[in-house]
Enzyme design. Structure first.
Site, PDB file in Angstrom:
ATOM      1  N   ASP A  67      55.713 102.887  66.747  1.00 26.55           N
ATOM      2  CA  ASP A  67      56.704 101.938  67.258  1.00 26.55           C
ATOM      3  C   ASP A  67      56.707 100.626  66.480  1.00 26.55           C
ATOM      4  OD1 ASP A  67      54.179 101.263  68.158  1.00 26.55           O
ATOM      5  OD2 ASP A  67      54.618 101.581  70.265  1.00 26.55           O
ATOM      6  N   ASN A 136      50.238 100.719  82.287  1.00 29.60           N
ATOM      7  CA  ASN A 136      51.250 101.391  83.111  1.00 29.60           C
ATOM      8  C   ASN A 136      51.481 102.841  82.670  1.00 29.60           C
ATOM      9  OD1 ASN A 136      52.609 101.129  80.721  1.00 29.60           O
ATOM     10  ND2 ASN A 136      54.213  99.781  81.487  1.00 29.60           N
ATOM     11  N   HIS A 138      52.142 103.868  79.583  1.00 29.76           N
ATOM     12  CA  HIS A 138      53.050 104.098  78.438  1.00 29.76           C
ATOM     13  C   HIS A 138      52.289 104.640  77.230  1.00 29.76           C
ATOM     14  CE1 HIS A 138      52.719  99.668  76.788  1.00 29.76           C
ATOM     15  NE2 HIS A 138      51.863 100.438  76.173  1.00 29.76           N
ATOM     16  N   GLU A 143      58.025 103.417  78.147  1.00 24.32           N
ATOM     17  CA  GLU A 143      57.639 102.807  79.414  1.00 24.32           C
ATOM     18  C   GLU A 143      57.942 103.777  80.565  1.00 24.32           C
ATOM     19  OE1 GLU A 143      55.872 100.327  79.057  1.00 24.32           O
ATOM     20  OE2 GLU A 143      56.856  98.541  78.269  1.00 24.32           O
TER      21      GLU A 143
HETATM   22  C1  F6R Z   1      50.919 100.777  70.003  1.00 22.67           C
HETATM   23  C2  F6R Z   1      51.421 101.457  71.169  1.00 22.67           C
HETATM   24  C3  F6R Z   1      50.988 101.147  72.567  1.00 22.67           C
HETATM   25  C4  F6R Z   1      49.506 100.858  72.702  1.00 22.67           C
HETATM   26  C5  F6R Z   1      49.141 100.533  74.147  1.00 22.67           C
HETATM   27  C6  F6R Z   1      47.686 100.168  74.303  1.00 22.67           C
HETATM   28  O1  F6R Z   1      51.507 101.254  68.813  1.00 22.67           O
HETATM   29  O2  F6R Z   1      52.241 102.278  70.965  1.00 22.67           O
HETATM   30  O3  F6R Z   1      51.339 102.243  73.378  1.00 22.67           O
HETATM   31  O4  F6R Z   1      48.766 101.964  72.269  1.00 22.67           O
HETATM   32  O5  F6R Z   1      49.917  99.477  74.604  1.00 22.67           O
HETATM   33  O6  F6R Z   1      47.424  98.985  73.621  1.00 22.67           O
HETATM   34  P1  F6R Z   1      45.931  98.446  73.474  1.00 22.67           P
HETATM   35  O7  F6R Z   1      45.207  99.394  72.601  1.00 22.67           O
HETATM   36  O8  F6R Z   1      46.089  97.089  72.835  1.00 22.67           O
HETATM   37  O9  F6R Z   1      45.368  98.380  74.846  1.00 22.67           O
END
Ligand code: F6R
Length: 263
Positions: A67, A136, A138, A143
């Site tokens: 992303d 959450n 995702h 989301e």
């Molecule tokens: C990042 C992504 C997100 C993260 C998620 C966890 O490319 O796609 O889904 O993997 O938000 O983020 P952290 O590792 O910072 O807790």
């Protein structure tokens, strides 16, 4: 799903790095799906060290990131392209032309989404996809309420995600609220998926992913449909699982069997 419960974040990163190293040794021309965020940083450091020791090479590897923030150029300090350059690509023997991150400043982001899907397909699909998970549930920026068969597209970030990621932006800096993300269907097409999660603040999301119903309310629960998904978590992230001892038992049996077969 294979559930691997380890002591702490260090063990989780090392386990994840072992999976990536094995993939690169098995197929030096692998197509890797990569993630940003705090969780994969230690894994990337491990892979950088293995690359310096000539244990693995990225010379013929192609990568696709999950992303990118919509509205940020790749040179923006908070862009995921910048993150990947800083955390991994600048330190390994990869050709940057072979690294792909959705284009946050594309003139037509809708076209950019379709092109991204096309580029993944032209590369022959993703061999190994790395994932983190949001509080959450995702994955990527899919989301809650994301379609379980969705493809790369523009997604609006939830308030919770914007708050979680605010730590990376200074108070006077524009923080995007839209993103381009691979869809859940795109992620499910990867031949193998490895999700890493550490810390107690991920425990609810992990419970919903592993033991909850398959539901768009927890996008990561879609991994229940994947035939080769590994969930690698520390004790804290596993703490709300009902069947924690059973998962540890299964993994111990798996390891025993692999050892007996000499694998
Ligand atoms: C990042 C992504 C997100 C993260 C998620 C966890 O490319 O796609 O889904 O993997 O938000 O983020 P952290 O590792 O910072 O807790």
């Amino acid at each position: 799903m294979q559930i691997v419960i380890l002591k702490d974040a260090k063990e989780v990163a090392a386990y994840g790095a072992d999976i990536f190293a094995a993939q690169l040794i098995h197929n030096p021309q692998s197509v890797l799906g990569l993630a940003t965020g705090s969780t994969p940083v230690a894994l990337y450091q491990d892979l950088i060290a293995r690359n310096r020791n000539a244990e693995v090479s990225f010379k013929n590897v192609r990568t696709f990131n999950l992303d990118e923030y919509l509205g940020l150029t790749g040179s923006h300090r908070q862009s995921y392209r910048h993150f990947m350059n800083e955390q991994l690509f600048n330190h390994i023997d990869i050709d940057k032309h072979n690294t792909h991150v959705p284009q946050g400043d594309a003139p037509d982001p809708f076209v950019a989404c379709d092109d991204y899907e096309q580029a993944i397909a032209s590369a022959g699909g993703i061999d190994l996809q790395l994932l983190g998970i949001g509080r959450n549930g995702h994955i990527g920026f899919n989301e809650p309420s994301s379609g379980l068969t969705s493809r790369t597209r523009i997604k609006t970030l939830t308030k919770a995600t914007i708050e979680d990621n605010a730590r990376f932006f200074s108070a006077d800096e524009f923080q995007p609220y839209l993103s381009i993300t691979m869809g859940i269907g795109t992620i499910l097409d990867a031949r193998k998926v490895v999700l890493l999660a550490t810390g107690e603040n991920k425990a609810d999301a992990i419970r919903a992913t592993v033991e909850g119903p398959l539901s768009a309310a927890c996008p990561a629960s879609a991994l229940q449909l994947h035939r080769n998904a590994v969930i690698v978590i520390d004790e804290a992230a596993a703490s709300k699982l009902a069947d924690i001892e059973f998962y540890k038992h299964i993994e111990a049996q798996n390891q025993k069997l692999l050892k007996r077969l000499g694998k």
